[in-house]
Design an enzyme around this catalytic site. Structure first.
Site, PDB file in Angstrom:
ATOM      1  N   GLY A 213       3.865  -0.402  -3.105  1.00  0.00           N
ATOM      2  CA  GLY A 213       3.351   0.967  -2.959  1.00  0.00           C
ATOM      3  C   GLY A 213       4.107   1.729  -1.902  1.00  0.00           C
ATOM      4  O   GLY A 213       5.131   1.270  -1.407  1.00  0.00           O
ATOM      5  N   ASN A 214       3.607   2.902  -1.577  1.00  0.00           N
ATOM      6  CA  ASN A 214       4.243   3.701  -0.527  1.00  0.00           C
ATOM      7  C   ASN A 214       3.176   4.444   0.267  1.00  0.00           C
ATOM      8  O   ASN A 214       1.984   4.345  -0.031  1.00  0.00           O
ATOM      9  CB  ASN A 214       5.263   4.666  -1.139  1.00  0.00           C
ATOM     10  CG  ASN A 214       4.615   5.616  -2.109  1.00  0.00           C
ATOM     11  OD1 ASN A 214       3.840   6.476  -1.710  1.00  0.00           O
ATOM     12  ND2 ASN A 214       4.910   5.456  -3.391  1.00  0.00           N
ATOM     13  N   ARG A 215       3.614   5.197   1.269  1.00  0.00           N
ATOM     14  CA  ARG A 215       2.666   5.723   2.240  1.00  0.00           C
ATOM     15  C   ARG A 215       2.153   7.116   1.913  1.00  0.00           C
ATOM     16  O   ARG A 215       1.502   7.748   2.738  1.00  0.00           O
ATOM     17  CB  ARG A 215       3.332   5.725   3.620  1.00  0.00           C
ATOM     18  CG  ARG A 215       3.665   4.325   4.087  1.00  0.00           C
ATOM     19  CD  ARG A 215       4.439   4.348   5.386  1.00  0.00           C
ATOM     20  NE  ARG A 215       3.702   5.060   6.420  1.00  0.00           N
ATOM     21  CZ  ARG A 215       4.228   5.476   7.552  1.00  0.00           C
ATOM     22  NH1 ARG A 215       5.490   5.259   7.791  1.00  0.00           N
ATOM     23  NH2 ARG A 215       3.491   6.113   8.426  1.00  0.00           N
TER      24      ARG A 215
END
Ligand code: CTP
Length: 419
Positions: A213-215
């Site tokens: 995932g990412n932020r």
């Protein structure tokens, strides 16, 4: 359906708020009850939870990650406090924020109704009068108490009005608010336009419990959707893994992985006037999805004795570039207008803006909103700073540092120029 916060202060009339709650939910509203700690001494949390279908909290320290002291007020279409005790009126008039209800009152930007209920002497006291006048002057709708039998033997003004009467006031305010919002939308610069906005960050599943995932928090995408709706557009928001409340008038559908988001964007994008790709879409996904959780002891026994050091190698494959596909699928009319976002860091090969220009060329979209990312910048913050680049033009628009709503407004101004 409206989102209603029912505040309940600590008075005997709290029991009547149960009937008001039922009237609101039976008429299709989504009600979150916020009692004060004192209110729970009259009617307990299980009653509120059962009747509203939502958990109940009195203070700001529960579920802190969801920032309830801000979120509830911001997301509400109406806040009604019944009963409002002398103490609650004083705290609201003074702007205190020492529990969840008083904090919610400070963050609410929707109509607020308060129904005071207390003994006649308290209602008649100069302090209470002054507090009520202050609140009314700030736009709070005060439903004055009825006269009649109070707790104990005495009677006089101070009784909470009947739940049916309070409900009628709530409906009137909600209807007025809806009309006002509709008027605003009909006159808005994006009236009659259909737009698709993506928000959040995709998660690419690895096994039933893990993902890549990412932020991205989704805040900028949600602000873009909210501003477009306020300007009159029909907005579909395709959201990847966010827990933000749907902005008023916006339809939210999930698109949690890159492939799900692609399906949503390409099908809705065909009929749209504008597509804004604010989501952080993962460029890669794991080639294999393990249907069972990958264990730490992965590979033990089959690794020729490496034992405790054994670890799987995760092979990735490229995800489709949704933005590029969208641009490629356009016909001669170059519709929809396509807006990309680029989170960039400067490096040895170029500055943030140079990377942005190259990306705009490569992707072929109409606008590229470039922001610099890195320590403490953009992700999860409430403010943002961007440069908006336009295809075929050296003209750039700088926006921020400003709220994500203000950035959204600048982006829609640029889109409106193209439309
Ligand atoms: N985007 C997309 N599909 C992808 C990846 C990105 O539609 N698979 C969109 C994003 O929503 C964003 C824009 O493309 O609007 C730019 O994303 P970015 O990740 O910066 O672009 P990349 O082409 O992946 O470039 P980089 O090599 O810098 O990651």
């Amino acid at each position: 359906m409206a989102r209603v916060v029912l505040g309940v202060a600590g008075g005997i009339a709290a029991y009547k708020a149960c009937s008001l709650l039922r009237l609101l939910t039976e008429n299709g509203h989504d009600v979150t009850v916020v009692p004060t700690a004192a209110a729970l001494r009259f009617v307990g949390a299980p009653t509120w939870e059962a009747l509203s279908g939502h958990p109940v909290s009195t203070q700001v320290w529960d579920d802190v990650a969801e920032v309830p002291h801000v979120r509830l007020g911001q997301a509400a279409d109406l806040v009604v406090v019944a009963p409002a005790t002398a103490d609650l009126l004083a705290r609201a008039a003074a702007g205190l924020a020492d529990d969840l209800l008083s904090s919610t009152l400070l963050t609410a930007r929707c109509p607020v109704v308060m129904a005071p209920a207390m003994h006649t002497e308290m209602w008649g006291h100069a302090a209470t009068r002054a507090n009520v006048a202050t609140l009314a002057a700030r736009g709070v709708t005060i439903v004055p108490p009825a006269s009649g039998r109070l707790t104990g033997a005495d009677s006089g003004p101070g009784r909470l009005p009947e739940p049916e009467d309070l409900y009628a006031v709530c409906e009137r305010l909600l209807a007025g608010d809806r009309r006002e919002a509709e008027d605003r939308r009909e006159a808005g610069p994006l009236a009659g336009r259909s737009v698709v906005v993506t928000a959040g960050g995709t998660r690419e599943p690895l096994d039933p419990v893990r993902f890549l995932g990412n932020r991205s928090s989704g805040k900028q995408g949600f602000a873009l959707a909210a501003v477009a709706a306020a300007r009159g557009a029909d907005v579909l928001l395709i959201s990847a893994n966010t827990s933000l409340p749907a902005p008023p008038g916006v339809t939210v559908v999930p698109g949690d992985t890159a492939l799900e988001m692609r399906d949503g964007v390409l099908s809705a994008g065909k009929a749209a006037d504008v597509v804004v790709m604010a989501a952080a879409v993962a460029d890669f996904r794991p080639r294999e999805y393990a249907t069972e959780k990958i264990k730490k002891t992965y590979g033990d026994g089959a690794d020729g004795g490496r034992g405790a050091e054994a670890a799987p190698t995760i092979e990735l494959v490229r995800n489709p570039d949704i933005l590029a596909e969208l641009v490629a699928a356009r016909g001669d009319d170059a519709s929809p207008v396509v807006v990309g976002f680029a989170a960039e860091t400067g490096d040895a090969h170029g500055t943030v803006l140079e990377h942005g220009r190259a990306k705009l060329e490569r992707k072929g979209c109409d606008l590229l909103v470039v922001n610099e990312v890195g320590a403490g910048k953009a992700f999860g913050q409430d403010t943002n700073t961007v440069t908006i680049l336009r295809q075929g033009s050296s003209h750039t628009v700088e926006a921020g540092p400003a709220s994500k709503e203000a950035i959204a407004a600048a982006v829609w101004d640029a889109v409106q120029d193209i439309l």
